[in-house]
Design a protein around this motif. Structure first.
Motif, mmCIF file in Angstrom:
data_model
loop_
_atom_site.group_PDB
_atom_site.id
_atom_site.type_symbol
_atom_site.label_atom_id
_atom_site.label_comp_id
_atom_site.label_asym_id
_atom_site.label_seq_id
_atom_site.Cartn_x
_atom_site.Cartn_y
_atom_site.Cartn_z
ATOM 1 N N THR A 110 36.406 -3.634 -25.010
ATOM 2 C CA THR A 110 37.569 -3.377 -25.848
ATOM 3 C C THR A 110 38.598 -4.438 -25.465
ATOM 4 N N GLN A 111 39.646 -4.574 -26.271
ATOM 5 C CA GLN A 111 40.646 -5.576 -25.922
ATOM 6 C C GLN A 111 41.360 -5.198 -24.620
ATOM 7 N N LEU A 112 41.452 -3.897 -24.318
ATOM 8 C CA LEU A 112 42.086 -3.467 -23.080
ATOM 9 C C LEU A 112 41.244 -3.863 -21.869
ATOM 10 N N LYS A 113 39.940 -3.615 -21.946
ATOM 11 C CA LYS A 113 39.064 -4.001 -20.845
ATOM 12 C C LYS A 113 39.034 -5.518 -20.695
ATOM 13 N N LEU A 114 38.992 -6.222 -21.819
ATOM 14 C CA LEU A 114 38.966 -7.688 -21.779
ATOM 15 C C LEU A 114 40.211 -8.222 -21.079
ATOM 16 N N GLN A 115 41.380 -7.674 -21.417
ATOM 17 C CA GLN A 115 42.616 -8.117 -20.794
ATOM 18 C C GLN A 115 42.561 -7.988 -19.279
ATOM 19 N N LYS A 116 42.073 -6.851 -18.821
ATOM 20 C CA LYS A 116 42.039 -6.621 -17.376
ATOM 21 C C LYS A 116 41.051 -7.566 -16.682
ATOM 22 N N LEU A 117 39.901 -7.810 -17.320
ATOM 23 C CA LEU A 117 38.916 -8.707 -16.715
ATOM 24 C C LEU A 117 39.414 -10.145 -16.681
ATOM 25 N N VAL A 118 40.077 -10.585 -17.750
ATOM 26 C CA VAL A 118 40.647 -11.934 -17.759
ATOM 27 C C VAL A 118 41.677 -12.070 -16.645
ATOM 28 N N CYS A 127 43.855 -16.427 -5.691
ATOM 29 C CA CYS A 127 43.911 -16.041 -4.284
ATOM 30 C C CYS A 127 42.871 -16.765 -3.432
ATOM 31 N N ASP A 128 41.726 -17.058 -4.011
ATOM 32 C CA ASP A 128 40.668 -17.738 -3.264
ATOM 33 C C ASP A 128 40.888 -19.241 -3.169
ATOM 34 N N MET A 129 41.391 -19.833 -4.257
ATOM 35 C CA MET A 129 41.465 -21.298 -4.343
ATOM 36 C C MET A 129 42.890 -21.842 -4.263
ATOM 37 N N GLU A 187 38.628 -28.951 -14.969
ATOM 38 C CA GLU A 187 38.750 -29.333 -13.564
ATOM 39 C C GLU A 187 38.173 -28.227 -12.676
ATOM 40 N N ASP A 188 37.356 -28.610 -11.686
ATOM 41 C CA ASP A 188 36.673 -27.644 -10.816
ATOM 42 C C ASP A 188 35.869 -26.636 -11.637
ATOM 43 N N GLY A 189 35.190 -27.136 -12.674
ATOM 44 C CA GLY A 189 34.467 -26.252 -13.587
ATOM 45 C C GLY A 189 33.415 -25.393 -12.895
ATOM 46 N N ILE A 190 32.667 -25.992 -11.987
ATOM 47 C CA ILE A 190 31.627 -25.228 -11.278
ATOM 48 C C ILE A 190 32.268 -24.134 -10.434
ATOM 49 N N GLY A 191 33.329 -24.481 -9.726
ATOM 50 C CA GLY A 191 34.032 -23.489 -8.909
ATOM 51 C C GLY A 191 34.605 -22.367 -9.754
ATOM 52 N N LYS A 192 35.093 -22.700 -10.933
ATOM 53 C CA LYS A 192 35.652 -21.687 -11.824
ATOM 54 C C LYS A 192 34.572 -20.728 -12.317
ATOM 55 N N ILE A 193 33.426 -21.274 -12.716
ATOM 56 C CA ILE A 193 32.320 -20.427 -13.181
ATOM 57 C C ILE A 193 31.841 -19.512 -12.064
ATOM 58 N N VAL A 194 31.679 -20.047 -10.860
ATOM 59 C CA VAL A 194 31.226 -19.242 -9.717
ATOM 60 C C VAL A 194 32.207 -18.104 -9.465
ATOM 61 N N SER A 195 33.496 -18.410 -9.507
ATOM 62 C CA SER A 195 34.521 -17.389 -9.266
ATOM 63 C C SER A 195 34.518 -16.327 -10.362
ATOM 64 N N ILE A 196 34.428 -16.753 -11.621
ATOM 65 C CA ILE A 196 34.411 -15.802 -12.744
ATOM 66 C C ILE A 196 33.200 -14.882 -12.639
ATOM 67 N N GLU A 197 32.040 -15.461 -12.354
ATOM 68 C CA GLU A 197 30.819 -14.655 -12.230
ATOM 69 C C GLU A 197 30.957 -13.628 -11.106
ATOM 70 N N ARG A 198 31.563 -14.038 -10.014
ATOM 71 C CA ARG A 198 31.758 -13.116 -8.888
ATOM 72 C C ARG A 198 32.692 -11.972 -9.285
ATOM 73 N N THR A 199 33.732 -12.290 -10.025
ATOM 74 C CA THR A 199 34.676 -11.266 -10.482
ATOM 75 C C THR A 199 34.008 -10.296 -11.454
ATOM 76 N N LEU A 200 33.236 -10.832 -12.390
ATOM 77 C CA LEU A 200 32.568 -9.970 -13.375
ATOM 78 C C LEU A 200 31.528 -9.075 -12.707
ATOM 79 N N LYS A 201 30.875 -9.581 -11.688
ATOM 80 C CA LYS A 201 29.904 -8.762 -10.957
ATOM 81 C C LYS A 201 30.615 -7.606 -10.258
ATOM 82 N N ARG A 202 31.829 -7.850 -9.784
ATOM 83 C CA ARG A 202 32.580 -6.838 -9.049
ATOM 84 C C ARG A 202 33.212 -5.805 -9.986
ATOM 85 N N TYR A 203 33.778 -6.275 -11.100
ATOM 86 C CA TYR A 203 34.575 -5.386 -11.947
ATOM 87 C C TYR A 203 33.995 -5.120 -13.333
ATOM 88 N N GLY A 204 33.004 -5.905 -13.742
ATOM 89 C CA GLY A 204 32.518 -5.829 -15.119
ATOM 90 C C GLY A 204 31.941 -4.486 -15.525
#
Length: 250
Positions: A110-118, A127-129, A187-204
């Motif tokens: 939903t747009q609410l869930k999407l907002q929180k995940l983004v 916080c990590d980078m 910029e830092d595209g690989i690092g960004k993808i790795v971080s996003i995937e880690r976040t989605l695994k945790r909260y998705g």
């Protein structure tokens, strides 16, 4: 025969591949091309996606290049090095909608869930980078942190799943690879993808309600920022996220 030396990259803002086409008439131009490539790397980043090509054709026109090799068909030729660099630089920074599209390519929201995940993707990366994931500002709305541009695009769905983006996934191009490629180009595209995937695994796997409760925890960045309903929405500052994001982790 004419020798073309070509620099190629992608412009997501133009929606096409872009190229600089140089005619090599003498050996000395190769040193100038080396300097131009160094300038692109210096101003756009060492991890920028640039390819170089050399091809011989019947004349100096770009049409002859496309005729000699269909790989170059539909590529937009840029006449000026500075314009070429500016187009690349523009796409080296992400917007919240780029992250939203990648999330939608993987998870029905939903747009609410999407907002929180983004938001959580942004907060984890910050916080990590110590750097921002995308350029949009984040605001404290009643139901948690909101990326304004993402909210405006998807607010019409209300509490319904953003099904149209999923049903028309092929025609709209919101497939995982195009969305992922857009982030990898940044910029830092690989690092960004790795971080996003880690976040989605945790909260998705959490529901929208659970994500709202998470961001509403005592001492969370949202809690430190939100004002009473009816007051103008306040921006959640980066320092606030850095200091208090730890209270909304699971």
């Amino acid at each position: 025969m004419v020798t073309h030396f070509i620099f190629m990259s992608s412009s997501y803002s133009l929606g096409t591949r872009i190229a600089l086409d140089f005619i090599v008439k003498e050996e000395s131009i190769k040193e100038e091309l080396r300097k131009d490539l160094d300038k692109i790397i210096l101003e756009c980043g060492r991890d920028v996606s640039i390819s170089t090509h050399m091809i011989q054709t019947d004349d100096e026109t770009w049409t002859s290049v496309c005729k000699a090799d269909h790989f170059f068909k539909d590529v937009k030729v840029i006449e000026d090095l500075e314009v070429f660099i500016k187009l690349i630089q523009k796409d080296r920074k992400l917007q919240g909608i780029d992250v939203a599209k990648y999330i939608l390519s993987k998870i029905t929201c939903t747009q609410l869930k999407l907002q929180k995940l983004v938001y959580l993707c942004f907060a984890d990366y910050l916080c990590d980078m110590g750097k921002v994931l995308f350029t949009d500002k984040i605001y404290a709305f009643k139901y948690g942190p909101v990326v304004d541009t993402v909210y405006k695009k998807y607010k019409e769905y209300g509490y319904k799943a953003i099904e149209e983006e999923t049903k028309d996934i092929d025609s709209h191009g919101i497939l995982e690879m195009p969305a992922k490629s857009r982030i990898l180009f940044a910029e830092d595209g690989i690092g960004k993808i790795v971080s996003i995937e880690r976040t989605l695994k945790r909260y998705g796997g959490l529901t929208a309600t659970e994500l709202v409760e998470l961001t509403h925890k005592e001492d969370s960045p949202w809690k430190k920022t939100y004002k009473d309903e009816g007051v103008a929405y306040s921006q959640i500052e980066l320092d606030t996220i850095k200091k208090y994001h730890k209270f909304e982790k699971i």
